[in-house]
Design a protein around this motif. Structure first.
Motif, PDB file in Angstrom:
ATOM      1  N   THR A 153      98.086  96.205  37.884  1.00  0.00           N
ATOM      2  CA  THR A 153      98.087  96.009  36.425  1.00  0.00           C
ATOM      3  C   THR A 153      96.725  95.536  35.931  1.00  0.00           C
ATOM      4  OG1 THR A 153      98.772  93.727  36.678  1.00  0.00           O
ATOM      5  CG2 THR A 153     100.514  95.343  36.403  1.00  0.00           C
ATOM      6  N   GLU A 154      96.520  95.775  34.644  1.00  0.00           N
ATOM      7  CA  GLU A 154      95.280  95.314  33.993  1.00  0.00           C
ATOM      8  C   GLU A 154      95.425  93.823  33.663  1.00  0.00           C
ATOM      9  OE1 GLU A 154      92.655  97.315  33.105  1.00  0.00           O
ATOM     10  OE2 GLU A 154      93.543  99.194  33.812  1.00  0.00           O
ATOM     11  N   LYS A 161      93.981  81.834  28.854  1.00  0.00           N
ATOM     12  CA  LYS A 161      95.003  82.048  29.878  1.00  0.00           C
ATOM     13  C   LYS A 161      94.982  83.498  30.290  1.00  0.00           C
ATOM     14  CE  LYS A 161      98.337  78.417  29.452  1.00  0.00           C
ATOM     15  NZ  LYS A 161      99.383  77.903  28.585  1.00  0.00           N
ATOM     16  N   LEU A 162      95.316  83.725  31.558  1.00  0.00           N
ATOM     17  CA  LEU A 162      95.254  85.091  32.066  1.00  0.00           C
ATOM     18  C   LEU A 162      96.653  85.678  32.172  1.00  0.00           C
ATOM     19  CD1 LEU A 162      92.595  84.727  34.881  1.00  0.00           C
ATOM     20  CD2 LEU A 162      92.336  85.914  32.703  1.00  0.00           C
ATOM     21  N   TYR A 163      96.730  86.947  31.750  1.00  0.00           N
ATOM     22  CA  TYR A 163      98.009  87.645  31.830  1.00  0.00           C
ATOM     23  C   TYR A 163      97.809  88.972  32.529  1.00  0.00           C
ATOM     24  CZ  TYR A 163      99.501  84.288  28.300  1.00  0.00           C
ATOM     25  OH  TYR A 163      99.791  83.147  27.648  1.00  0.00           O
ATOM     26  N   SER A 164      98.858  89.397  33.202  1.00  0.00           N
ATOM     27  CA  SER A 164      98.853  90.739  33.771  1.00  0.00           C
ATOM     28  C   SER A 164      99.668  91.608  32.820  1.00  0.00           C
ATOM     29  CB  SER A 164      99.480  90.677  35.166  1.00  0.00           C
ATOM     30  OG  SER A 164     100.253  91.800  35.413  1.00  0.00           O
ATOM     31  N   LEU A 170     104.329  94.253  28.280  1.00  0.00           N
ATOM     32  CA  LEU A 170     104.852  92.976  28.767  1.00  0.00           C
ATOM     33  C   LEU A 170     103.712  92.133  29.321  1.00  0.00           C
ATOM     34  CD1 LEU A 170     107.812  91.918  29.081  1.00  0.00           C
ATOM     35  CD2 LEU A 170     107.637  92.575  31.475  1.00  0.00           C
ATOM     36  N   LYS A 171     103.641  90.878  28.853  1.00  0.00           N
ATOM     37  CA  LYS A 171     102.567  90.010  29.329  1.00  0.00           C
ATOM     38  C   LYS A 171     103.131  89.073  30.399  1.00  0.00           C
ATOM     39  CE  LYS A 171     101.273  88.630  25.230  1.00  0.00           C
ATOM     40  NZ  LYS A 171     100.554  87.910  24.164  1.00  0.00           N
ATOM     41  N   ILE A 193      94.959  93.254  38.962  1.00  0.00           N
ATOM     42  CA  ILE A 193      95.707  92.470  39.955  1.00  0.00           C
ATOM     43  C   ILE A 193      96.960  93.252  40.327  1.00  0.00           C
ATOM     44  CG2 ILE A 193      97.143  91.144  38.342  1.00  0.00           C
ATOM     45  CD1 ILE A 193      96.478  88.679  40.160  1.00  0.00           C
ATOM     46  N   ILE A 194      97.385  93.068  41.584  1.00  0.00           N
ATOM     47  CA  ILE A 194      98.615  93.753  42.013  1.00  0.00           C
ATOM     48  C   ILE A 194      99.750  92.743  41.964  1.00  0.00           C
ATOM     49  CG2 ILE A 194      99.776  94.845  43.970  1.00  0.00           C
ATOM     50  CD1 ILE A 194      96.986  95.898  44.797  1.00  0.00           C
TER      51      ILE A 194
END
Lengths: 275, 356
Positions: B253-254, B261-264, B269-270, B286-287
């Protein structure tokens, strides 16, 4: 169907002609040895008799039995030693990793392809210096050398068929390398031993040139030389006796081949591993 | 016996290339432990076993059996297999074809020069234990695969080894037999309390047998842990992929940064990325991984919910494996109930997510 029959017919015809072609001299030999005349073209003269056999066995000056004894001892000893040395070498070649292994094997094979005549002069001088002329050893040594490459090749091909996992298992079970050789490799390559041994034996039994050059009389002379130098008292060629002698000397060879060929069975290693 | 490997390496050198089959492995195997080495073919697991057995000499590093140093390149120590008191069962069983079952089992005892009477006693005892007493005079070629395997185990156990090594002993058996043999090996090991090292490429075998498992890849150990530990807390992508009958769902995912804050981003969907997982972010991606049993159909409450299209339903007997599609991502969902809808809501919780 018709084609199949025709092929079968051809097969039988070919087999019979090749067989009769091969066995003709033997048949001739057999007939002459049991007859009083050696002229096979006039069949009416041929009478069945044991006289040739009785003659050669009775006359001690012909040394027929000595020649056969010499041949058997020399062939047996040289083939046994040849196979023994070859199996040790083959074990190393099949189990150790070293560079140019295949070239080594080819080199050994090539060395056995020299014509015998190229070394016979040197061999005579050599044996003369060692005072071995007219002894068993004079023939046993060259025969071992001459049959080693063949024995080695046969043993290498048998040993490399034995899976290495058996070596590993035996090593884990507490064997050292020599015990693996004796307890695992040797029993599993019995057919290889017997074929290598038989071939070396037959080579030594049939060999003529070395035997002619390196022996002088019945103390070490072998059958092929004995037959070739078989002459009557007055220089005539007693064909009947020669043939009888040839038949006699064939008997042990045929017996040995018949006894041992039973052991040359394939697939002895089958079943211990799952492929 | 306790086994300790220190910085153990093995490099195979051939004229064309060098292969580092075992690369700097440190490992401690406890007394009486059932230790499994798991890895794909060619990962060096059999080489590692051969090193422990003494069939290979290490290129560097040391092996200890208890307090005793049995192999060290640096100190020029190498104790051959026969003095290590190890036993080994091979994948091909490696029974001696020219000997009958009795002689096969008796072989290690004969090498030890035990007297005839004790050999007979020991062989019969172990044959009884493995239920092969009526086969003692058969030749290996007359045995079935399962019987050969028992004979191989009997031969290994007969001289009471301090370490038992098993190199994929079940992979030549058919599926039904394998499950029974698996249980029997585990039972025998617990009964005899022999330190056992078992090499396999089959993760089910590893999970069902091992007290602890080492996952190996390319000559290195990726992770060591109990079966539950490896399943629940895989340290990296390789372990996550390798462990589990149903492969874990993995989605690349991006990354989205919002209010520091970091989100995938899974579609729109965050998904929150915990602070300690930030190290896994590579080139803005990130996987995320999730096991199929952690995806819930029509959940009462879940941290995240997606509306997905049902693609295929595979009945597994007790359960159903449902393949779903959501925004070009496919997931496998394990469900106890069969579903008939074309579209379903699937939910999952933050705590069940893995980040790689």
């Amino acid at each position: 169907m018709r084609e199949e029959k025709f092929v079968k017919f051809l097969f039988v015809i070919t087999a019979v002609s090749i067989l009769s072609f091969c066995l003709m001299p033997f048949f001739y030999m057999l007939v002459i040895s049991f007859s009083t005349s050696w002229d096979i073209t006039s069949l009416d003269k041929i009478r069945f008799s044991f006289s040739n056999y009785i003659e050669i066995l009775k006359d001690p000056s012909l040394h027929c039995l000595d020649y056969i004894k010499n041949s058997l001892i020399i062939s047996a000893v040289s083939s046994f030693i040849s196979v023994f040395i070859a199996s040790l070498g083959a074990y190393a070649i099949s189990r150790l990793d070293f560079p140019f292994k295949f070239f080594l094997l080819l080199f050994i094979l090539a060395s056995s392809m020299f014509p015998q005549i190229t070394i016979v002069g040197y061999l005579f001088k050599f044996m003369n210096k060692l005072h071995l002329i007219n002894t068993y050893l004079a023939l046993i040594f060259p025969y071992i050398a001459w049959t080693l490459p063949l024995s080695l090749w046969i043993m290498v091909s048998y040993f490399s068929k034995i899976p290495k996992e058996l070596d590993k298992a035996a090593l884990i079970d507490g064997c050292n390398w020599f015990q693996i050789f004796i307890k695992i490799i040797l029993p599993l390559s019995k057919p290889g031993f017997i074929s290598a041994g038989l071939l070396s034996f037959l080579f030594a039994f049939n060999e003529f040139l070395f035997a002619l050059m390196l022996t002088i009389d019945y103390h070490a002379r072998t059958v092929p030389v004995g037959v070739a130098l078989f002459q009557g008292l007055h220089g005539e060629l007693p064909w009947g006796s020669i043939m009888a002698f040839s038949i006699l000397s064939l008997i042990p060879v045929i017996l040995i081949t018949l006894i041992f060929q039973r052991y040359i069975i394939q697939g002895l290693t089958r079943g211990g591993l799952k492929e | 016996m306790k086994i300790k490997l220190i910085n153990l390496s093995k490099t195979f050198i051939s004229p064309r290339r060098r292969v580092k089959a075992v690369n700097n492995i440190n490992l401690e195997i406890g007394k009486g432990e059932f230790f499994v080495i798991l890895g794909p073919s060619g990962c060096g697991k059999s080489t590692l076993l051969n090193l422990i057995a003494g069939l290979e000499k290490p290129s560097s590093g040391e092996i200890y059996f208890g307090e005793k140093l049995v192999a060290s390149k640096e100190k020029k120590i190498f104790i051959p297999p026969k003095d290590r008191n190890v036993a080994m069962v091979f994948q091909s069983y490696a029974l001696y074809p020219h000997l009958n079952v009795f002689e096969n089992i008796a072989f290690p005892l004969r090498i030890q020069k035990l007297d005839k009477h004790s050999i007979k006693k020991e062989v019969e005892k172990i044959a009884e234990m493995l239920e092969i007493k009526d086969l003692l005079f058969a030749r290996p070629s007359e045995l079935s695969g399962g019987q050969k395997q028992r004979v191989a185990i009997a031969r290994a156990l007969v001289r009471k080894p301090s370490v038992l090594l098993l190199d994929e002993p079940l992979s030549n058996l058919d599926a039904q037999l394998r499950i029974n043999a698996r249980a029997e090996i585990k039972f025998l090991q617990k009964e005899l309390k022999i330190t056992t090292i078992y090499v396999t490429h089959d993760q089910i075998e590893a999970m069902s047998l091992g007290d602890r498992i080492a996952v190996m890849n390319k000559g290195k150990i990726e992770q060591i842990g109990s079966p539950e530990d490896l399943y629940k807390n895989p340290k990296n992508l390789f372990v996550a992929k390798f462990i589990g009958t149903i492969p874990i769902n993995l989605i690349e995912t991006e990354i989205l940064e919002e209010d520091k804050k970091l989100y995938s981003l899974l579609g729109d969907l965050k998904i929150k990325i915990p602070d300690d997982k930030k190290e896994f972010i590579k080139e803005g991606k990130i996987i995320i991984g999730i096991r199929s049993e952690h995806l819930k159909i029509n959940p009462k409450s879940a941290d995240y919910n997606i509306l997905a299209r049902v693609k295929v339903i595979e009945p597994l007997g007790r359960e159903y494996l449902i393949h779903i599609e959501y925004k070009n991502y496919t997931f496998k969902v394990l469900s106890l109930e069969k579903i008939s809808e074309k579209e379903i809501i699937v939910g999952f919780n933050q705590q069940d997510l893995y980040f790689f």
